[in-house]
Scaffold this active site. Structure first.
Site, PDB file in Angstrom:
ATOM      1  N   GLY A 108       0.736   4.688   4.369  1.00 16.99           N
ATOM      2  CA  GLY A 108       0.019   5.771   3.657  1.00 16.99           C
ATOM      3  C   GLY A 108       0.231   7.082   4.577  1.00 16.99           C
ATOM      4  N   ALA A 145      -3.036  -0.123   6.738  1.00 14.59           N
ATOM      5  CA  ALA A 145      -2.675  -1.159   6.056  1.00 14.59           C
ATOM      6  C   ALA A 145      -1.539  -1.827   6.243  1.00 14.59           C
ATOM      7  CB  ALA A 145      -3.426  -1.011   4.609  1.00 14.59           C
ATOM      8  N   GLY A 146      -0.460  -1.210   7.140  1.00 12.01           N
ATOM      9  CA  GLY A 146       0.741  -1.678   6.953  1.00 12.01           C
ATOM     10  C   GLY A 146       1.633  -1.147   5.940  1.00 12.01           C
ATOM     11  N   MET A 147       1.304  -0.161   5.022  1.00 11.91           N
ATOM     12  CA  MET A 147       1.905   0.438   3.626  1.00 11.91           C
ATOM     13  C   MET A 147       2.238   1.635   4.006  1.00 11.91           C
ATOM     14  SD  MET A 147      -0.502  -1.638   0.810  1.00 11.91           S
ATOM     15  CE  MET A 147       0.795  -1.135  -0.418  1.00 11.91           C
ATOM     16  N   SER A 197       1.895   7.854   7.148  1.00 15.56           N
ATOM     17  CA  SER A 197       3.256   8.330   7.262  1.00 15.56           C
ATOM     18  C   SER A 197       3.939   9.037   5.966  1.00 15.56           C
ATOM     19  CB  SER A 197       4.290   7.253   7.507  1.00 15.56           C
ATOM     20  OG  SER A 197       3.996   6.767   8.732  1.00 15.56           O
ATOM     21  N   LYS A 218       4.870   1.302   0.978  1.00 12.65           N
ATOM     22  CA  LYS A 218       5.968   0.709   1.043  1.00 12.65           C
ATOM     23  C   LYS A 218       5.520  -0.768   1.626  1.00 12.65           C
ATOM     24  CE  LYS A 218       5.630   0.600   5.846  1.00 12.65           C
ATOM     25  NZ  LYS A 218       5.598  -0.659   6.576  1.00 12.65           N
ATOM     26  N   PRO A 249      -4.224   1.927   0.792  1.00 13.04           N
ATOM     27  CA  PRO A 249      -5.376   1.621   1.711  1.00 13.04           C
ATOM     28  C   PRO A 249      -5.056   1.984   3.208  1.00 13.04           C
ATOM     29  CG  PRO A 249      -4.819  -0.328   0.333  1.00 13.04           C
ATOM     30  CD  PRO A 249      -3.772   1.091   0.081  1.00 13.04           C
ATOM     31  N   ASP A 265       7.680   5.890  11.226  1.00 15.13           N
ATOM     32  CA  ASP A 265       7.861   5.514   9.735  1.00 15.13           C
ATOM     33  C   ASP A 265       8.042   6.909   8.829  1.00 15.13           C
ATOM     34  OD1 ASP A 265       7.564   2.837  10.304  1.00 15.13           O
ATOM     35  OD2 ASP A 265       5.908   2.468   9.267  1.00 15.13           O
TER      36      ASP A 265
END
Length: 284
Positions: free
Chosen positions: A98, A94-96, A100, A6, A91, A132
């Protein structure tokens, strides 16, 4: 099961909570790429074991997949005999989202197998694993509020927007990002902002969209890691319509007006920064 990543197209921290979380208002946008893959072997030895193809990912109780599985077993009175395999493409730190997303996949796979929990019970366990995680139980564009567990799903359909992701190769923990958030940046979202953001996104009005994209957590990241500020400036100079850090960072996303422009910028940045992870995706 494929687990999406995300970006946060917008993230405003609106307050502090007593449980060490912060209240937020953010627009989650799921991405089909990059994605991890989760598999569970139900014929393993007693206990929960984790196997991951990325060495820096912990494979013990620190792993969110382990935590999710343990909480599911406890809630359902099941003695686990599960071997969870994680194939990583998102990654790490990375704030994306993963970790979660992977944890949510574990809960979904287990509940498909045992059918023990109602949707609201599954959401409650997901929230215990991380703020998240509930989003990834049903990943689609959503404003997340509260601590990230209250969702409002837009009715609009959004066009495909070419997206470029750049991960510089070092992690930033969400705990660090929130700890270093200035109290001056905490506040409510202006009235009408959410609808304006959705309307602008629906129209793909890039000029206006570039002014509406915002991330409170990015401020500390730019200060601590100047390379992120440099990368954002270079993305914009190269022709990206808008660029910002997603979540707690350090990954930057860039919205592009065409797939040709996105591919051109990607090619250029791969030459400039061969050691960074540069991924092409689509916002939709």
């Amino acid at each position: 099961m494929k687990t999406p990543s995300k970006i946060n197209l917008f993230l405003k921290v609106t307050g502090r909570c007593d449980n060490s979380y912060h209240s937020i208002n953010t627009l989650f946008m799921p991405l089909a790429n990059p994605a991890d893959e989760i598999k569970i072997n139900f014929e393993g030895s007693t206990g929960i074991s984790i196997i991951c193809d990325m060495p820096e990912v912990p494979c013990d109780e620190r792993n969110l997949c382990h935590k999710a599985a343990a909480k599911y077993a406890e809630a359902c009175g099941i003695i686990p005999a599960w071997k969870i395999t994680i194939a990583k493409n998102i990654p790490v730190a990375a704030g994306m989202g993963g970790g979660s997303s992977d944890a949510a996949a574990v809960l979904l796979i287990l509940n498909e197998k045992y059918k023990k929990l109602a949707k609201d019970e599954l959401v409650a366990i997901a929230l215990q694993c991380g703020a998240d995680v509930p989003f990834f139980l049903s990943p689609r564009p959503a404003f997340a509020k509260g601590v990230g567990d209250v969702f409002e799903y837009p009715k609009q359909k959004f066009p495909e927007i070419p997206l470029l992701l750049i991960n510089p190769g070092f992690p930033i923990s969400a705990a660090w990002a929130y700890k270093n958030l200035s109290p001056d940046n905490i506040g409510e979202v202006p009235t009408g902002y959410e609808q304006e953001l959705l309307d602008t996104l629906q129209k793909a009005d890039f000029e206006k969209l570039s002014k509406l994209i915002h991330n409170d957590l990015a401020i500390a990241c730019y200060k601590k890691f100047p390379i992120l500020r440099i990368l954002k400036a270079e993305l914009l100079a190269a022709g990206a319509a808008a660029a910002e850090i997603t979540g707690s960072g350090p990954t930057l996303f860039a919205l592009c007006e065409s797939f040709e422009k996105r591919d051109e910028i990607a090619s250029s940045f791969k030459q400039l920064y061969p050691k960074m992870t540069i991924l092409k995706s689509t916002l939709r």
